[in-house]
Design a protein around this motif. Sequence first.
Motif, PDB file in Angstrom:
ATOM      1  N   UNK A 116      37.187 -45.328   1.090  1.00  0.00           N
ATOM      2  CA  UNK A 116      38.850 -45.318   0.645  1.00  0.00           C
ATOM      3  C   UNK A 116      39.026 -44.863  -0.664  1.00  0.00           C
ATOM      4  N   UNK A 117      38.252 -45.156  -1.381  1.00  0.00           N
ATOM      5  CA  UNK A 117      38.519 -44.842  -2.924  1.00  0.00           C
ATOM      6  C   UNK A 117      38.341 -43.412  -3.053  1.00  0.00           C
ATOM      7  N   UNK A 118      37.495 -42.694  -2.267  1.00  0.00           N
ATOM      8  CA  UNK A 118      37.422 -41.445  -2.258  1.00  0.00           C
ATOM      9  C   UNK A 118      38.304 -40.645  -1.769  1.00  0.00           C
ATOM     10  N   UNK A 155      27.880 -60.626 -11.758  1.00  0.00           N
ATOM     11  CA  UNK A 155      26.976 -59.936 -12.822  1.00  0.00           C
ATOM     12  C   UNK A 155      27.642 -58.579 -13.326  1.00  0.00           C
ATOM     13  N   UNK A 156      28.559 -57.939 -12.545  1.00  0.00           N
ATOM     14  CA  UNK A 156      29.098 -56.789 -13.178  1.00  0.00           C
ATOM     15  C   UNK A 156      30.771 -56.984 -12.948  1.00  0.00           C
ATOM     16  N   UNK A 157      31.244 -56.441 -14.010  1.00  0.00           N
ATOM     17  CA  UNK A 157      32.876 -56.722 -14.132  1.00  0.00           C
ATOM     18  C   UNK A 157      33.566 -55.651 -13.865  1.00  0.00           C
ATOM     19  N   UNK A 158      33.154 -54.749 -13.385  1.00  0.00           N
ATOM     20  CA  UNK A 158      33.993 -53.755 -12.940  1.00  0.00           C
ATOM     21  C   UNK A 158      34.052 -52.287 -14.256  1.00  0.00           C
ATOM     22  N   UNK A 159      33.993 -51.034 -13.534  1.00  0.00           N
ATOM     23  CA  UNK A 159      34.262 -50.147 -14.518  1.00  0.00           C
ATOM     24  C   UNK A 159      35.275 -49.152 -14.040  1.00  0.00           C
ATOM     25  N   UNK A 160      35.295 -48.274 -14.925  1.00  0.00           N
ATOM     26  CA  UNK A 160      36.673 -47.156 -14.584  1.00  0.00           C
ATOM     27  C   UNK A 160      36.198 -46.351 -13.215  1.00  0.00           C
ATOM     28  N   UNK A 161      37.208 -45.781 -12.585  1.00  0.00           N
ATOM     29  CA  UNK A 161      37.310 -44.957 -11.375  1.00  0.00           C
ATOM     30  C   UNK A 161      36.414 -43.776 -12.017  1.00  0.00           C
ATOM     31  N   UNK A 162      36.310 -43.298 -13.177  1.00  0.00           N
ATOM     32  CA  UNK A 162      35.818 -42.080 -13.637  1.00  0.00           C
ATOM     33  C   UNK A 162      34.263 -42.291 -13.614  1.00  0.00           C
ATOM     34  N   UNK A 163      33.691 -43.541 -13.457  1.00  0.00           N
ATOM     35  CA  UNK A 163      32.361 -43.813 -13.207  1.00  0.00           C
ATOM     36  C   UNK A 163      31.923 -44.272 -11.795  1.00  0.00           C
ATOM     37  N   UNK A 164      32.707 -43.804 -10.800  1.00  0.00           N
ATOM     38  CA  UNK A 164      32.557 -44.440  -9.713  1.00  0.00           C
ATOM     39  C   UNK A 164      31.261 -43.957  -8.987  1.00  0.00           C
ATOM     40  N   UNK A 166      28.600 -44.012 -10.142  1.00  0.00           N
ATOM     41  CA  UNK A 166      27.393 -45.068 -10.840  1.00  0.00           C
ATOM     42  C   UNK A 166      27.849 -46.428 -10.440  1.00  0.00           C
ATOM     43  N   UNK A 167      28.941 -46.558  -9.436  1.00  0.00           N
ATOM     44  CA  UNK A 167      29.083 -47.939  -8.990  1.00  0.00           C
ATOM     45  C   UNK A 167      27.809 -48.549  -8.126  1.00  0.00           C
ATOM     46  N   UNK A 168      28.045 -49.840  -8.354  1.00  0.00           N
ATOM     47  CA  UNK A 168      26.940 -50.432  -7.389  1.00  0.00           C
ATOM     48  C   UNK A 168      27.650 -51.381  -6.383  1.00  0.00           C
ATOM     49  N   UNK A 169      26.808 -51.743  -5.273  1.00  0.00           N
ATOM     50  CA  UNK A 169      27.884 -52.477  -4.222  1.00  0.00           C
ATOM     51  C   UNK A 169      28.338 -53.691  -4.836  1.00  0.00           C
ATOM     52  N   UNK A 170      28.086 -54.216  -5.772  1.00  0.00           N
ATOM     53  CA  UNK A 170      28.630 -55.393  -6.207  1.00  0.00           C
ATOM     54  C   UNK A 170      30.093 -55.036  -6.649  1.00  0.00           C
ATOM     55  N   UNK A 171      30.091 -54.042  -7.393  1.00  0.00           N
ATOM     56  CA  UNK A 171      31.330 -53.514  -7.976  1.00  0.00           C
ATOM     57  C   UNK A 171      32.441 -53.060  -6.855  1.00  0.00           C
ATOM     58  N   UNK A 172      31.758 -52.587  -5.806  1.00  0.00           N
ATOM     59  CA  UNK A 172      32.677 -52.403  -4.725  1.00  0.00           C
ATOM     60  C   UNK A 172      33.082 -53.500  -3.876  1.00  0.00           C
ATOM     61  N   UNK A 173      32.284 -54.691  -3.878  1.00  0.00           N
ATOM     62  CA  UNK A 173      32.711 -55.982  -3.319  1.00  0.00           C
ATOM     63  C   UNK A 173      33.810 -56.443  -4.172  1.00  0.00           C
ATOM     64  N   UNK A 174      33.708 -56.327  -5.593  1.00  0.00           N
ATOM     65  CA  UNK A 174      34.691 -57.058  -6.730  1.00  0.00           C
ATOM     66  C   UNK A 174      35.892 -56.251  -6.404  1.00  0.00           C
ATOM     67  N   UNK A 175      36.003 -55.078  -6.321  1.00  0.00           N
ATOM     68  CA  UNK A 175      37.456 -54.384  -5.919  1.00  0.00           C
ATOM     69  C   UNK A 175      37.854 -54.684  -4.776  1.00  0.00           C
ATOM     70  N   UNK A 176      37.071 -54.885  -3.660  1.00  0.00           N
ATOM     71  CA  UNK A 176      37.405 -55.009  -2.360  1.00  0.00           C
ATOM     72  C   UNK A 176      38.117 -56.246  -2.190  1.00  0.00           C
ATOM     73  N   UNK A 177      37.581 -57.437  -2.713  1.00  0.00           N
ATOM     74  CA  UNK A 177      37.855 -58.947  -2.362  1.00  0.00           C
ATOM     75  C   UNK A 177      38.570 -59.462  -3.510  1.00  0.00           C
ATOM     76  N   UNK A 178      38.791 -58.660  -4.735  1.00  0.00           N
ATOM     77  CA  UNK A 178      39.439 -59.502  -5.819  1.00  0.00           C
ATOM     78  C   UNK A 178      40.260 -58.470  -6.682  1.00  0.00           C
TER      79      UNK A 178
END
Length: 435
Positions: A116-118, A155-164, A166-178
């Motif tokens: 979706x993000x892509x 453990x990961x607080x989220x990063x800019x989309x310009x670094x997507x 290098x996003x980890x699975x926990x960052x996608x979960x953070x975005x999806x659910x929060x």
Amino acid sequence: MKLLERDGFDYLGTTIEVVLSCVICDTPARAFVKAVKGHSGYYGCDKCTQSGIYINKMTFPEINAALRTDIKFDEMRDEEHHAHGRSPFSRLSIGMVSQFPIDYMHLVCLGVMKKLLMLWMKGPVSLGCRIGSTAVNMLSERLIEYSSYIPREFCRKGRSLHEIDRWKATEYRLFCLYTGPVALSEILSPHVYANFLLLFVGITCLASPQLVNNFCSYANEILCIFVQNFAQIYGNDMLVYNVHGLVHLSEDVKKFGPLDNYSAFVFESYLGKLKRLLRTPNRPLQQVIRRIYERQFIKRNNDSIIKTREPKYEHTHGPLLRDLDSVKQYKEIQMDDFLISCSRGNNCVKLDNDVVIIKNILLHSNQDISIIYEKFMDKSDFFTYPISSSIIGIHKVSRLTRHLFVGKLTLIKCKYVLLPKHDSFIAIPVMHSEK
């Protein structure tokens, strides 16, 4: 495993029974260990019998196809699906369909959410779903702003989309659910945002231990609607296995409980801990065993292990109520499932039916623990489609009272991720921890 199933193993004179609950893999690995067609094959869905449709890639458009069963799998009735022989796992007393659940870390977080993000950032202009560079920058700024509001359980607080990349699975979960539902409002077009809310609410219902029992069937309904709308918005050629797999998630949840009960997150996390035990590339297994034994030995002989619900970081700078002078003040305390403190990101909880901000933690002379708090006066729905957000515990709150209240620690029901939204906040319950 067959020997362990039959005989168990002896531990200090006691025979321990061994039962295989389920096998957790990503999609290619699951097809490999089951010896069936992969997700790019015409009969590649391991949960239903539909024949895929090739549209530049293999797609699975049906949402009501006949389901596979353990009995039919053992009998190998679908010859097209069983193209690689019989799996060694079939020799065990395990359901080859029911006990191979879909892992949502790969399917939802690294699959659908990433897709979706892509699509929003780089998808075909003809689809009408791209948000443009200005909106990407605005969304990135919001995610960076939210990072200071994310609780310590993440453990990961989220990063800019310009670094997507290098996003980890926990960052996608953070975005999806929060963070996603809050950050994307007013950026996506209304129908695209509404479709994302279907995914958000569906996965929230399946991931939350508090919601899963009552909302499992409802989650399946709206995830099916999400898949149907997904085809209309992004094209039929986008209904690949990951998107189709959403319609089968609820069946696994009915058997195994909330999504994090059987996701790969805990194993991925522990791999990092194992890697940190290694000092040289030689004899890694011996190194890991020795380090684990050393830690267990230290733990058994350490009398200063921190107990749950023992407050930490004593201080003397309040605030206090007038009749609470003979108490000790602390900054944080570890609960059974989460940590609460007086600092931003960890100080928003549900107490009774109020969304409150913790201002102080008190230890009384009788060892009871209470909190000093302020509460939000206004509480309303953040969204009303596909369901009123307050029904699943998500609230839009504002107007923090200046009056201090005191309440018992035991009355705290959950911890919130509290994200700013204009002149208010969105409170979303924390559904998991990353220990």
